[in-house]
Motif scaffolding. Sequence first.
Motif, PDB file in Angstrom:
ATOM      1  N   ALA A  36       0.832  -1.208   0.000  1.00 37.80           N
ATOM      2  CA  ALA A  36       0.000   0.000   0.000  1.00 37.80           C
ATOM      3  C   ALA A  36       0.863   1.254   0.000  1.00 37.80           C
ATOM      4  CB  ALA A  36      -0.914  -0.016   1.220  1.00 37.80           C
ATOM      5  N   LEU A  37       1.968   1.212   0.723  1.00 33.48           N
ATOM      6  CA  LEU A  37       2.837   2.375   0.805  1.00 33.48           C
ATOM      7  C   LEU A  37       3.543   2.638  -0.520  1.00 33.48           C
ATOM      8  CD1 LEU A  37       3.625   4.422   2.998  1.00 33.48           C
ATOM      9  CD2 LEU A  37       5.628   3.008   3.480  1.00 33.48           C
ATOM     10  N   ARG A  38       3.943   1.574  -1.218  1.00 34.37           N
ATOM     11  CA  ARG A  38       4.631   1.754  -2.506  1.00 34.37           C
ATOM     12  C   ARG A  38       3.712   2.381  -3.551  1.00 34.37           C
ATOM     13  NH1 ARG A  38       7.825  -2.831  -1.063  1.00 34.37           N
ATOM     14  NH2 ARG A  38       6.221  -4.300  -1.729  1.00 34.37           N
ATOM     15  N   LYS A  39       2.393   2.160  -3.433  1.00 37.61           N
ATOM     16  CA  LYS A  39       1.462   2.782  -4.368  1.00 37.61           C
ATOM     17  C   LYS A  39       1.416   4.299  -4.169  1.00 37.61           C
ATOM     18  CE  LYS A  39      -1.548  -1.263  -4.790  1.00 37.61           C
ATOM     19  NZ  LYS A  39      -2.910  -1.825  -4.514  1.00 37.61           N
ATOM     20  N   ILE A  40       1.682   4.734  -2.951  1.00 34.31           N
ATOM     21  CA  ILE A  40       1.662   6.164  -2.652  1.00 34.31           C
ATOM     22  C   ILE A  40       3.020   6.790  -2.931  1.00 34.31           C
ATOM     23  CG2 ILE A  40       1.326   7.871  -0.825  1.00 34.31           C
ATOM     24  CD1 ILE A  40      -0.416   5.762   0.617  1.00 34.31           C
ATOM     25  N   TRP A  41       4.053   6.182  -2.344  1.00 36.58           N
ATOM     26  CA  TRP A  41       5.422   6.673  -2.467  1.00 36.58           C
ATOM     27  C   TRP A  41       6.311   5.519  -2.920  1.00 36.58           C
ATOM     28  CZ3 TRP A  41       4.621   8.405   3.207  1.00 36.58           C
ATOM     29  CH2 TRP A  41       3.896   9.590   3.249  1.00 36.58           C
ATOM     30  N   ALA A  97      10.898   9.805   6.143  1.00 34.77           N
ATOM     31  CA  ALA A  97      11.056   9.512   7.560  1.00 34.77           C
ATOM     32  C   ALA A  97       9.836   8.764   8.062  1.00 34.77           C
ATOM     33  CB  ALA A  97      11.250  10.799   8.359  1.00 34.77           C
ATOM     34  N   THR A  98      10.038   7.990   9.116  1.00 37.93           N
ATOM     35  CA  THR A  98       8.944   7.269   9.760  1.00 37.93           C
ATOM     36  C   THR A  98       9.004   7.507  11.258  1.00 37.93           C
ATOM     37  OG1 THR A  98       8.811   5.523   8.094  1.00 37.93           O
ATOM     38  CG2 THR A  98       7.983   4.997  10.281  1.00 37.93           C
ATOM     39  N   LEU A  99       7.879   7.902  11.818  1.00 37.89           N
ATOM     40  CA  LEU A  99       7.718   7.974  13.260  1.00 37.89           C
ATOM     41  C   LEU A  99       6.996   6.704  13.679  1.00 37.89           C
ATOM     42  CD1 LEU A  99       7.803   9.364  16.000  1.00 37.89           C
ATOM     43  CD2 LEU A  99       5.713  10.594  15.374  1.00 37.89           C
ATOM     44  N   ASP A 100       7.713   5.821  14.360  1.00 37.17           N
ATOM     45  CA  ASP A 100       7.164   4.518  14.733  1.00 37.17           C
ATOM     46  C   ASP A 100       6.760   4.544  16.194  1.00 37.17           C
ATOM     47  OD1 ASP A 100       6.598   1.828  15.259  1.00 37.17           O
ATOM     48  OD2 ASP A 100       8.013   1.153  13.738  1.00 37.17           O
ATOM     49  N   LEU A 130      11.864  -2.838  12.691  1.00 37.74           N
ATOM     50  CA  LEU A 130      12.708  -3.368  11.617  1.00 37.74           C
ATOM     51  C   LEU A 130      12.021  -3.229  10.264  1.00 37.74           C
ATOM     52  CD1 LEU A 130      14.192  -6.553  13.331  1.00 37.74           C
ATOM     53  CD2 LEU A 130      15.283  -4.330  12.963  1.00 37.74           C
ATOM     54  N   GLU A 131      10.727  -3.478  10.205  1.00 36.77           N
ATOM     55  CA  GLU A 131      10.010  -3.272   8.949  1.00 36.77           C
ATOM     56  C   GLU A 131      10.021  -1.792   8.569  1.00 36.77           C
ATOM     57  OE1 GLU A 131       5.955  -4.957   7.097  1.00 36.77           O
ATOM     58  OE2 GLU A 131       5.634  -3.475   8.693  1.00 36.77           O
ATOM     59  N   SER A 132       9.882  -0.916   9.540  1.00 32.62           N
ATOM     60  CA  SER A 132       9.919   0.520   9.266  1.00 32.62           C
ATOM     61  C   SER A 132      11.241   0.927   8.628  1.00 32.62           C
ATOM     62  CB  SER A 132       9.684   1.312  10.550  1.00 32.62           C
ATOM     63  OG  SER A 132       8.364   1.145  11.028  1.00 32.62           O
ATOM     64  N   LEU A 156      11.078   0.232   5.044  1.00 30.64           N
ATOM     65  CA  LEU A 156      10.070   0.974   4.292  1.00 30.64           C
ATOM     66  C   LEU A 156      10.518   2.370   3.892  1.00 30.64           C
ATOM     67  CD1 LEU A 156       6.770   0.050   6.206  1.00 30.64           C
ATOM     68  CD2 LEU A 156       7.580  -0.843   4.013  1.00 30.64           C
ATOM     69  N   VAL A 157      11.401   2.984   4.692  1.00 35.58           N
ATOM     70  CA  VAL A 157      11.817   4.344   4.345  1.00 35.58           C
ATOM     71  C   VAL A 157      12.703   4.331   3.104  1.00 35.58           C
ATOM     72  CG1 VAL A 157      11.652   5.324   6.662  1.00 35.58           C
ATOM     73  CG2 VAL A 157      13.777   4.218   5.941  1.00 35.58           C
ATOM     74  N   ARG A 158      12.796   5.461   2.451  1.00 36.11           N
ATOM     75  CA  ARG A 158      13.656   5.570   1.272  1.00 36.11           C
ATOM     76  C   ARG A 158      15.103   5.310   1.672  1.00 36.11           C
ATOM     77  NH1 ARG A 158      16.761   9.854   1.850  1.00 36.11           N
ATOM     78  NH2 ARG A 158      16.016  11.750   2.886  1.00 36.11           N
ATOM     79  N   PRO A 159      15.942   4.959   0.737  1.00 37.71           N
ATOM     80  CA  PRO A 159      17.369   4.792   1.058  1.00 37.71           C
ATOM     81  C   PRO A 159      17.934   6.046   1.715  1.00 37.71           C
ATOM     82  CG  PRO A 159      16.910   3.930  -1.122  1.00 37.71           C
ATOM     83  CD  PRO A 159      15.646   4.618  -0.673  1.00 37.71           C
ATOM     84  N   GLY A 160      18.562   5.849   2.862  1.00 35.65           N
ATOM     85  CA  GLY A 160      19.100   6.983   3.605  1.00 35.65           C
ATOM     86  C   GLY A 160      18.089   7.681   4.484  1.00 35.65           C
TER      87      GLY A 160
END
Length: 317
Positions: A197-202, A208-211, A219-221, A224-228
């Motif tokens: 679902a996230l790849r369809k958006i971005w 960044a991710t606030l977990d 670890l999944e987060s 999921l974030v972009r490289p770097g």
Amino acid sequence: MKMKAAVCVRAGGPEVLELREIPVPEVRQGWSLIRIRGAGLNRSELRTRQGHSPTVTFPRVLGIECVGTVAASATLPEGTTVAAVMGELGRRFDGGYAEYALIPDALLMPVKTTLPWPVLAALPETFLTAQGALDTLPLEPGGRLLIRGGTSSVGLAAASIATALGVETAATTRHATKTAALTTDHALVDDGSLPEALRKIWPDGPDATLDLVGATTALESLRLVRPGGTVCVAGSLSGWVIKDLEPIAMIPSGTRLTAFHSKTVQGDAPALQRIVDAVEAGRYDSHLDRVFALEDIVAAHRVMENDESAGKLVAVP
């Protein structure tokens, strides 16, 4: 002089919170007596009540945050509106689930506001945590932020702050029935299909991710974030420990993992005043879910324990 207080008499279910009449604390040097006007409820108190805080002894008046007015003090004028969070409030000494609390002066944050007491009570711990956590992330207008645990009070506060900054936001919830509570650009159900679902958006992932879920999702987060990109773990809805963590194998090269603890913002009156001003101006939503009388604290804890809220729960004497 006596006061009403919700006393946690032992570890256990919500029923161990008993409404009692106990003495009003006596003022002493370096501490002020605060008349409590509202206390935000936090999962920290739930875990303490369940017996997961080994440093806390019972009986104890819980409540790691509160707002109210100065009733007696050697340092602040009587009637001053103040808030307090953390600093062993409701843990080493009695907290906000009461009509009065004796609080160290160093924790008191004077604020000027016209907000109703329940709305003001919904802000300190939640918004200071959200702001502090977002400050650890490289966010700029036009950036992309994923919030995991989006219907928690901190998640909703973070969404308000990020949106006001001009950040494109997506937030997750485990319950499809709660997506309407998400005020972000994208509302996602975290049911195992989040990566797709996230790849369809971005397609490249968020910046960044606030977990706020924490141990089970960190670890999944990171994947999921972009490289770097950067992940900030600022919640423990799923526990405290990431088991069998192998940093080199599990953290993508160049991706950053950080954390935030609200102890770093306790006593920060200027930061809280900025938050209060933003809520008064309509830039932030307080996300106040429900208000309970102190006498109904058992019912409030049941709502919190059953994940029935979407936003902040507040108790008022």
